[in-house]
Design an enzyme around this catalytic site. Structure first.
Site, PDB file in Angstrom:
ATOM      1  N   HIS A 134     -44.329  14.148  45.430  1.00 50.78           N
ATOM      2  CA  HIS A 134     -44.187  12.837  46.071  1.00 50.78           C
ATOM      3  C   HIS A 134     -42.746  12.340  46.109  1.00 50.78           C
ATOM      4  O   HIS A 134     -42.500  11.129  46.061  1.00 50.78           O
ATOM      5  CB  HIS A 134     -45.081  11.806  45.369  1.00 50.78           C
ATOM      6  CG  HIS A 134     -46.470  12.309  45.133  1.00 50.78           C
ATOM      7  ND1 HIS A 134     -46.861  12.878  43.932  1.00 50.78           N
ATOM      8  CD2 HIS A 134     -47.551  12.377  45.940  1.00 50.78           C
ATOM      9  CE1 HIS A 134     -48.128  13.251  44.017  1.00 50.78           C
ATOM     10  NE2 HIS A 134     -48.573  12.970  45.225  1.00 50.78           N
ATOM     11  N   CYS A 135     -41.790  13.267  46.195  1.00 46.19           N
ATOM     12  CA  CYS A 135     -40.359  12.934  46.248  1.00 46.19           C
ATOM     13  C   CYS A 135     -39.931  12.090  45.052  1.00 46.19           C
ATOM     14  O   CYS A 135     -39.001  11.275  45.157  1.00 46.19           O
ATOM     15  CB  CYS A 135     -40.006  12.200  47.546  1.00 46.19           C
ATOM     16  SG  CYS A 135     -40.330  13.130  49.042  1.00 46.19           S
ATOM     17  N   ALA A 136     -40.595  12.257  43.913  1.00 42.90           N
ATOM     18  CA  ALA A 136     -40.295  11.440  42.734  1.00 42.90           C
ATOM     19  C   ALA A 136     -40.382  12.292  41.468  1.00 42.90           C
ATOM     20  O   ALA A 136     -41.263  12.085  40.630  1.00 42.90           O
ATOM     21  CB  ALA A 136     -41.244  10.252  42.663  1.00 42.90           C
TER      22      ALA A 136
END
Length: 383
Positions: free
Chosen positions: A338-340
């Site tokens: 989730h790009c995190a």
């Protein structure tokens, strides 16, 4: 269409008024705002002004001209971070940042001599406030706060964080990508100096829209240069906002759609939207708890989070499960990091990611029931 449960990535569907506004602008206006004195150009100017005014009303901003339109929250965050930090500066951020914050900061650390500290968090993502005070230094020039994690859903205590920063004269940049439109955000009440938001998530606008609010007395350096349609004889950019940061042709159709989305939020009351989504989140947390072998991440109480729920099961990998849910049941969820990565590292899922369910204003209890029933049914295929 199936059941869409990926609203943390982009909201879908949009209100009908959003589609109509984009189409109307494209067909009936067409001109660029700030680029002419003929009637169509002035109509485009008016749409941009109305959008700024609506956003100012939603976010408790006194001067709509201090809202700069961007293409997304990522651009807004880059504008603030690269515009405010210089070599030798120190910055503090939360420990659950999206790559829209983390990668710019790491780039400045690597190439620009900027030092970074992250605040401490409990396993559910809630911040240990004492760690914030301990992280601040004399050379701290910016505090970046993720209002809500796009993985854990955890809401941060922004008022308390901003109070600590204000006592030290440190500007606060709030990343409201996951809260703007589904949770009350008032810059004066929260005490933040910069607000980065995107238009295509809970504001229900089109993709390619977003903005950055810049408080009076905060002066980032421009990071993009070009034509603004104003003071064109100058070799440098105008000093006035928003012109100083809005170079190039504006996304007129997108801004018209964003205006329609914000009006929808205002008409339906963001507080009521938040309460409805909180009840739905509580129902989802309760029902997902019925799934054998599930591990839920983030706060147990819906009051402490936005409508984002990430989890894993001990009988299938997240990406395999996401594929089966879509292919066999028409249920759309997001699997991965989730790009995190900082959030996944925090809960120990950096090596496998997680499956994320994110709810929107057009989801209902039946969508949750369908998801849970599918998870229970499909378990046998993996064992």
């Amino acid at each position: 269409m199936g059941i869409y449960l990926d609203n943390a990535a982009t909201s879908h569907p949009k209100p009908e008024s959003v589609y109509e506004a984009v189409d109307w602008f494209s067909r009936e206006v067409g001109a660029s705002s700030g680029r002419g004195a003929y009637r169509s150009a002035l109509r485009a100017d008016g749409i941009a002004y109305e959008a700024r005014a609506a956003l100012a009303r939603l976010f408790g901003i006194g001067d709509p001209g201090r809202i700069v339109f961007t293409s997304c929250a990522t651009e807004s965050l880059n504008l603030a971070i690269f515009g405010l930090l210089s070599s030798g500066d120190h910055v503090v951020c939360t420990g659950v940042e999206h790559n829209a914050v983390w990668r710019p900061l790491k780039s400045l650390e690597r190439d620009g001599g900027v030092q970074i500290n992250m605040t401490e968090h409990r396993l559910d993502g809630t911040m240990v406030l004492d760690s914030l005070e301990a992280s601040l230094r004399d050379e701290t020039r910016l505090l970046v706060v993720n209002h809500a994690s796009n993985v854990l859903g955890t809401l941060m205590p922004v008022k308390e964080i901003a109070r600590v920063a204000r006592d030290r004269g440190i500007p606060v940049l709030l990343d409201a990508a996951q809260t703007a439109g589904c949770f009350p955000v008032d810059v004066g009440e929260l005490g933040v100096d910069l607000l980065a938001f995107t238009g295509h998530k809970s504001l229900l606008g089109p993709q390619g829209t977003g903005g950055l609010y810049i408080a009076e007395g905060v002066s980032p350096r421009p990071v993009r240069f070009g034509g603004t349609g104003s003071e064109s004889a100058r070799e440098d950019l105008p000093d006035v906002l928003p012109d100083r940061f809005e170079v190039g042709t504006a996304n007129g159709p997108g801004i018209a759609g964003l205006l329609a989305g914000v009006r929808h939020i205002i008409d339906h009351d963001v507080g009521k939207i938040a309460r409805c989504e909180r009840r739905l989140t509580a129902y989802a947390l309760d029902r997902l708890g019925e799934v054998t072998g599930i591990e839920l991440y983030g706060p147990e109480e819906a009051e402490q989070r936005v409508p984002v729920i990430s989890f894993n099961v001990d009988w299938a990998r997240a990406e395999e499960l996401a594929f089966v849910l879509d292919d066999s049941y028409g249920i759309m969820v997001r699997a991965g990091l989730h790009c995190a990565p900082t959030s996944h590292r925090h809960v120990g899922t950096l090596d496998r990611g997680a499956l994320r369910v994110s709810l929107g204003p057009f989801n209902d209890h039946e969508d949750i029931d369908a998801l849970v029933n599918a998870l229970i049914e499909v378990k046998g295929e993996f064992l």
